[in-house]
Design a protein around this motif. Sequence first.
Motif, PDB file in Angstrom:
ATOM      1  N   VAL A 150       0.857  -1.181   0.000  1.00 12.56           N
ATOM      2  CA  VAL A 150       0.000   0.000   0.000  1.00 12.56           C
ATOM      3  C   VAL A 150       0.890   1.227   0.000  1.00 12.56           C
ATOM      4  N   ASN A 151       0.361   2.276  -0.547  1.00 12.37           N
ATOM      5  CA  ASN A 151       1.092   3.535  -0.512  1.00 12.37           C
ATOM      6  C   ASN A 151       0.902   4.162   0.863  1.00 12.37           C
ATOM      7  N   ALA A 152       1.967   4.209   1.623  1.00 11.68           N
ATOM      8  CA  ALA A 152       1.913   4.830   2.948  1.00 11.68           C
ATOM      9  C   ALA A 152       3.115   5.725   3.083  1.00 11.68           C
TER      10      ALA A 152
ATOM     11  N   ASP B  65       7.508  15.186  -6.853  1.00  7.57           N
ATOM     12  CA  ASP B  65       7.217  15.200  -5.428  1.00  7.57           C
ATOM     13  C   ASP B  65       7.763  13.918  -4.789  1.00  7.57           C
ATOM     14  N   PRO B  66       8.428  14.037  -3.657  1.00  4.79           N
ATOM     15  CA  PRO B  66       9.093  12.864  -3.083  1.00  4.79           C
ATOM     16  C   PRO B  66       8.169  11.692  -2.785  1.00  4.79           C
ATOM     17  N   ASP B  67       6.919  11.950  -2.370  1.00  2.36           N
ATOM     18  CA  ASP B  67       6.036  10.816  -2.108  1.00  2.36           C
ATOM     19  C   ASP B  67       4.952  10.698  -3.162  1.00  2.36           C
ATOM     20  N   TYR B  68       5.276  11.180  -4.381  1.00  2.72           N
ATOM     21  CA  TYR B  68       4.382  10.990  -5.541  1.00  2.72           C
ATOM     22  C   TYR B  68       3.000  11.587  -5.279  1.00  2.72           C
TER      23      TYR B  68
ATOM     24  N   THR C  55      -4.143   6.859  -3.359  1.00  4.21           N
ATOM     25  CA  THR C  55      -3.672   6.953  -4.739  1.00  4.21           C
ATOM     26  C   THR C  55      -2.637   8.053  -4.871  1.00  4.21           C
ATOM     27  N   LEU C  56      -1.891   7.994  -5.937  1.00  3.11           N
ATOM     28  CA  LEU C  56      -0.791   8.929  -6.153  1.00  3.11           C
ATOM     29  C   LEU C  56      -1.140   9.924  -7.264  1.00  3.11           C
TER      30      LEU C  56
ATOM     31  N   ARG D 151      -6.027  12.476 -14.769  1.00  2.00           N
ATOM     32  CA  ARG D 151      -5.053  11.640 -14.069  1.00  2.00           C
ATOM     33  C   ARG D 151      -4.498  10.664 -15.096  1.00  2.00           C
ATOM     34  N   ALA D 152      -3.219  10.563 -15.229  1.00  2.00           N
ATOM     35  CA  ALA D 152      -2.632   9.818 -16.333  1.00  2.00           C
ATOM     36  C   ALA D 152      -2.967   8.333 -16.303  1.00  2.00           C
TER      37      ALA D 152
END
Lengths: 352, 369
Positions: free
Chosen positions: A75-77, A202-205, A96-97, A311-312
């Motif tokens: 997961v994105n954390a 951005d560092p955390d996307y 989501t990023l 959003r791409a």
Amino acid sequence: MKAKVSTVLSLMSLLLLLIAGNAFAGIASGSCVDCHTMHNSQSGASMQYDGSATPSAALLRAGTCGGCHADGVQVNATTANKLTNLVPQVNPETNTLAGGSFFWVESGTDIQGHSVADLGITDTSTTPPGFNGTRATEAGLASTWTGQLTCAGAMGCHGDHAASGGQFGAIRGAHHEVNLAVTGASVGTSYRFLNGIVGYEDPDYELSTSDTDHNVYKGVARTAGVTDTTTISYLCSECHGDFHTDAGIADGALSSPWIRHPTDIQMRSLTTEAKDYAYTVEAPAAVASPAAPTATTYDTDAVVTCVSCHRAHGSSNDYLLRWTYSTMVAGTTDAGVAGTGCFACHLTKDGI
Amino acid sequence: MNTVNRVSLFIMLLSLVFSVGIAAAAVTGDCVNCHTMHNSQDGVAISGTPEANLLNADCVGCHSSGTASSIINLGTSRVPIVFNTTVPTAPLAGGNFYWVTTGDEFGHNVLVSNPDDNLPAAPGGTNFGGSGTCYDCHGSLATEKSGCLGCHVPAHHYDDGVAGAATAGDGWYRFLGYAMNTLLVGTNGEVIASYPGVTGIEDPDWEETPSETAHNVYKGTTVRYGASSFNGYDNNSIGELCAGCHADFHHDSFTNTGLPHEVAGGIGGLDGNPWLRHPSDVELPPDGEYGAYDTYNPLAPVAFDDMAVGVQSSITAARALATPVVTCISCHRAHGSPNADMLRWDYASCTTGSANSACGCFVCHTGKD
């Protein structure tokens, strides 16, 4: 492609060296074993994350982009402005990023994401809307569209379209080009491995965002007949050329009345409503010289671009939009709608 | 007789959620109902060629219908129809272009594909030297530069938030702005000159169901215009708009200007001289037969020189607030009508000495029936 990850937790030991202004997609440090296997054999068992016996290219432990970036487990954390798991996941439903998520298109809603074959997505439509063979060939793509979109390579967005070796060949070496300025000179020094494209990463996307914590995309105040191939809109135009070329968006002079929504057009030069645009993460503008964002980044430079609205990868909204278009009602005074979405630029079209 | 086929190519039935609500309000409704960002939906173009301002269709495409309805209703959103391909049940105040398909004499020819077969230029005007000159807007509406835009200056999102008469902040009455303003711009984009448009109070349903208490309020003027200045039309009257093409039917019509379009006569009526042409932008006298025109009659409406008058049912009472003025559209429908010469009634039905409520002439000329 869903991955059956048996040792995914080892990926959590990877560290990204976060240096403002430099490429963050690269892997600056971390255990080689988290991504690579020399012989695809450990204690008699395969080292592939999906459990398959087939070794993968580049001695990787996953045979597809999704094997690491859409494994269904991570997961994105974030902690301290970097991803805890450090491998950006591109298909979660939550967290989501910036690029959005393939979750919804993977779930079967074709119009909510790019249908990349790598994730097992099928799509009855083939040619990208607005595909322009001339623009495609200029960008190194085929003049006619055949096949299905992939993450990278000849039919993909990321990496070098012309590289041999399939998708992995397209991004060969990029993950290890670290601590370098984003110049677009190579895949690894291009914004998010989008070959030739420039931007601030951005560092955390953009897992966490604020008005001063976000990507900064490149856009230019273009003039007729001049194409800047380093903008994010140019990247989109490689497949959606008619939505971006001079003739595609304007009937004659590169100015209003537009025949398609303008991209790579400087809003600060306008005399109408959009000249007063104020940055929002939801509807981001682009600038000519992307760098770490500040409160004044967009004061004099605010270029409308494709990702100002889309959003791409995908989103929960139709047409990969960053907001729900059907809620955009001219004259609205609804607190959650007025001033948002389209109205971030079309300041006089809502009711406030 | 012009055939329907020549115009049928331009007809599109669209499901639009498009509303011009209370008078002088901007449009409301979902953006998607009028606009397409890339002219692409599921790989198919919305419009054959992309339309300016990212619209789904051009003027005719949105404001036409294959039904007999004059207002397309979708929920609370409405779009006025000015071109039906079948006889409209209740045409709106401006009339309907349907009848132009039955004959040139029944309406303005606004399609390049359908110029007037009989009139080389606007009656009461001049051909200015033909195509390539002022003619392209002032001589004919059936040109590439003219058409709907020959009279209207679209401003669908304008709304100054002020109720009452439509003014510049609202895009003017029924978008009848000063069309030449877009041309009066210098090479550096500077505004050379800017002239006002038409003001007026817009009936909420475009007079689909008019009555003495529910109707437009047109702006008229008693100021004599056009005598010495081509650009002296600054009284916001609807008659001045018509004079842009039909100059000779108004006031003093360019006499003594020396310009190519100088014509003689106008309407006369100065200094006790008789009228040469039917008065327009002239006071409806309070006495004589005209004084008997009391209850506002939408068949033969009068204009007023001050929009503070509001919507009045009694012209006598209205005189306390404004001067009633006979104007062009007291007798004509701007788009078209079932009557020759775009009249609001059948002129042949007007027989002096024979009362006939269907004859609009007798609404003012109360002593002639």
